[in-house]
Write an enzyme that holds these catalytic residues in place. Structure first.
Site, short mmCIF file in Angstrom:
data_model
loop_
_atom_site.label_atom_id
_atom_site.label_comp_id
_atom_site.label_asym_id
_atom_site.label_seq_id
_atom_site.Cartn_x
_atom_site.Cartn_y
_atom_site.Cartn_z
N ARG A 1 6.93 -6.25 9.71
CA ARG A 1 5.88 -5.50 10.03
C ARG A 1 5.72 -7.25 10.84
NH1 ARG A 1 1.06 -5.59 8.11
NH2 ARG A 1 -0.37 -3.58 9.19
N ASP B 1 3.17 -2.47 14.38
CA ASP B 1 2.12 -1.45 13.67
C ASP B 1 0.94 -0.93 15.38
OD1 ASP B 1 1.88 -0.42 11.39
OD2 ASP B 1 -0.21 -1.36 11.32
N GLY C 1 -8.22 -0.45 4.55
CA GLY C 1 -8.34 -0.55 6.07
C GLY C 1 -7.74 1.23 6.22
N ASP D 1 -13.21 -0.52 -3.46
CA ASP D 1 -12.70 0.24 -4.10
C ASP D 1 -13.56 1.48 -4.63
OD1 ASP D 1 -10.80 2.15 -6.38
OD2 ASP D 1 -10.01 -0.31 -6.09
N ARG E 1 -12.40 4.38 -6.26
CA ARG E 1 -12.56 4.11 -7.86
C ARG E 1 -13.88 4.01 -8.40
NH1 ARG E 1 -6.45 2.18 -8.19
NH2 ARG E 1 -7.39 0.51 -7.57
N GLY F 1 -3.79 4.63 0.02
CA GLY F 1 -4.34 4.73 -1.45
C GLY F 1 -5.26 5.67 -2.29
N GLU G 1 6.62 2.70 4.26
CA GLU G 1 6.25 1.94 5.40
C GLU G 1 7.96 0.68 5.64
OE1 GLU G 1 2.25 0.70 6.88
OE2 GLU G 1 1.76 1.34 5.25
#
Length: 356
Positions: free
Chosen positions: A79, A136, A196, A264, A266, A309, A340
């Site tokens: 990548r 990408d 991101g 995050d 969460r 995510g 990916e």
């Protein structure tokens, strides 16, 4: 078998696929140059790798101990974050391709150097192993000129100052996943939501608009990045903190972290503070607002797909975004697991079988 390498400045993620694109091994080497960790298949231990070449050598030892030797590999694929305007297709690594990746280093100074370091390290360790690259930025090369051009003087545009877009490998994988299942609509709003985050307008299977621009900073609120911000506000930050300081604030201290104290999602849900709640509100608001722009670029909406995510795992955020788009009509909503590395492997195998 084929090895997929995703190299950063201080870490390498690896995955091995067989000819049927089934995952055989996966893992990483972290903290290259310091006290790191090797996690690959059944191997999970502390390690010390001075550089990317040493990290790859450790990974190959762990692979061999689990029945996958260098001699078992038919190719490696990487990548690469930025391909610029010229590198818009997967390609076999040649001197010209390496030169092109080097030319894009000013456009992706945090990513392309690590990508290229891994390519060269693998060349040194396995000089006869064919190597391939996937970019990408490539998926967004189909955006029309009016969508990618900044309204700058021609001399500045000639320096490469334009919108490129990112997360293209993720979006390409998403399109392939839905197409293989006969579920790809004509006008798809795709949301890659993670630390991101970006949105992409996909019409007739190609990108026609996306929220990230010259760099991955633009667009919606992210884990530590501001998302879209007025250029004069950036200049003011640079005046106050210097260019390096402004760059640190914009990329590493802002976004969900700057608003709610956590990068995050969460942790924000669990925090129970007004600031954390506002950060979640901000994320969802700007996702919906930018979605309106993407829908306009496609001339309508036939489906929505979430990946990444947050996109895959956060039903609350997904629900709020979908509810915020109710005005666009009831359309199918898909949740697509990010694959990916498998997509990169598929591109490399196709080139290998075509004789590239």
């Amino acid at each position: 078998m084929l090895l997929v390498v995703n190299a950063g400045s201080s870490s390498i993620k690896l995955a091995v696929f067989d000819a049927g694109l089934r995952a055989v091994l996966a893992g990483s080497v972290t903290e290259i140059g310091g006290a790191g960790r090797l996690s690959l298949g059944a191997v999970d231990r502390d390690c010390a790798a001075a550089d990317h070449r040493a990290a790859l050598a450790l990974a190959f030892e762990a692979m061999a101990a689990q029945g996958v030797g260098l001699g078992d590999l038919t190719a490696a694929a990487h990548r690469v974050v930025h391909g610029g305007e010229a590198l818009v297709q997967p390609a076999r690594v040649t001197a010209a391709v390496i030169e092109g990746i080097e030319a894009c280093m000013p456009l992706a100074p945090l990513h392309n150097p690590g990508n290229l370091t891994a390519i060269r390290a693998l060349q040194a360790l396995a000089p006869d192993l064919p190597q391939f690259v996937s970019f990408d930025t490539a998926f967004h090369s189909t955006n029309p000129e009016v969508a990618v051009s900044y309204a700058l003087p021609v001399a500045e545009r000639m320096r490469g100052l334009r919108r490129y877009g990112f997360h293209g490998i993720s979006y390409g994988s998403l399109v392939q996943h839905l197409a293989e299942r006969g579920m790809l609509p004509d006008r798809l709003l795709a949301l890659h939501l993670g630390n991101g985050a970006s949105l992409c307008a996909i019409k007739a299977s190609v990108s026609v608009a996306t929220t990230m621009g010259y760099s991955p900073l633009d667009g919606i609120t992210m884990g530590t990045r501001t998302g879209g911000i007025d250029g004069n506000a950036v200049l003011r930050l640079a005046e106050l903190h210097g260019i390096a300081g402004a760059g640190r604030i914009l990329n590493r201290e802002s976004g969900l972290l700057g608003l709610g104290g956590h990068s995050d999602m969460r942790a924000l849900h669990a925090a129970g503070t007004p600031e954390a709640a506002f950060a979640v509100d901000h994320f969802c608001y700007w996702a919906v607002r930018h979605a309106g722009s993407m829908i306009a670029a496609m001339g309508g909406l036939d489906g929505i797909a979430f990946t990444g995510g947050i996109g895959e795992n956060d039903a609350v955020v997904r629900g709020r975004i979908v509810d915020g788009l109710a005005w666009a009509g009831a359309v199918p909503v898909h949740i697509v697991a990010a694959e990916e590395e498998r997509f990169i492997a598929a591109q490399a195998l196709a080139l290998l079988r075509a004789g590239a």
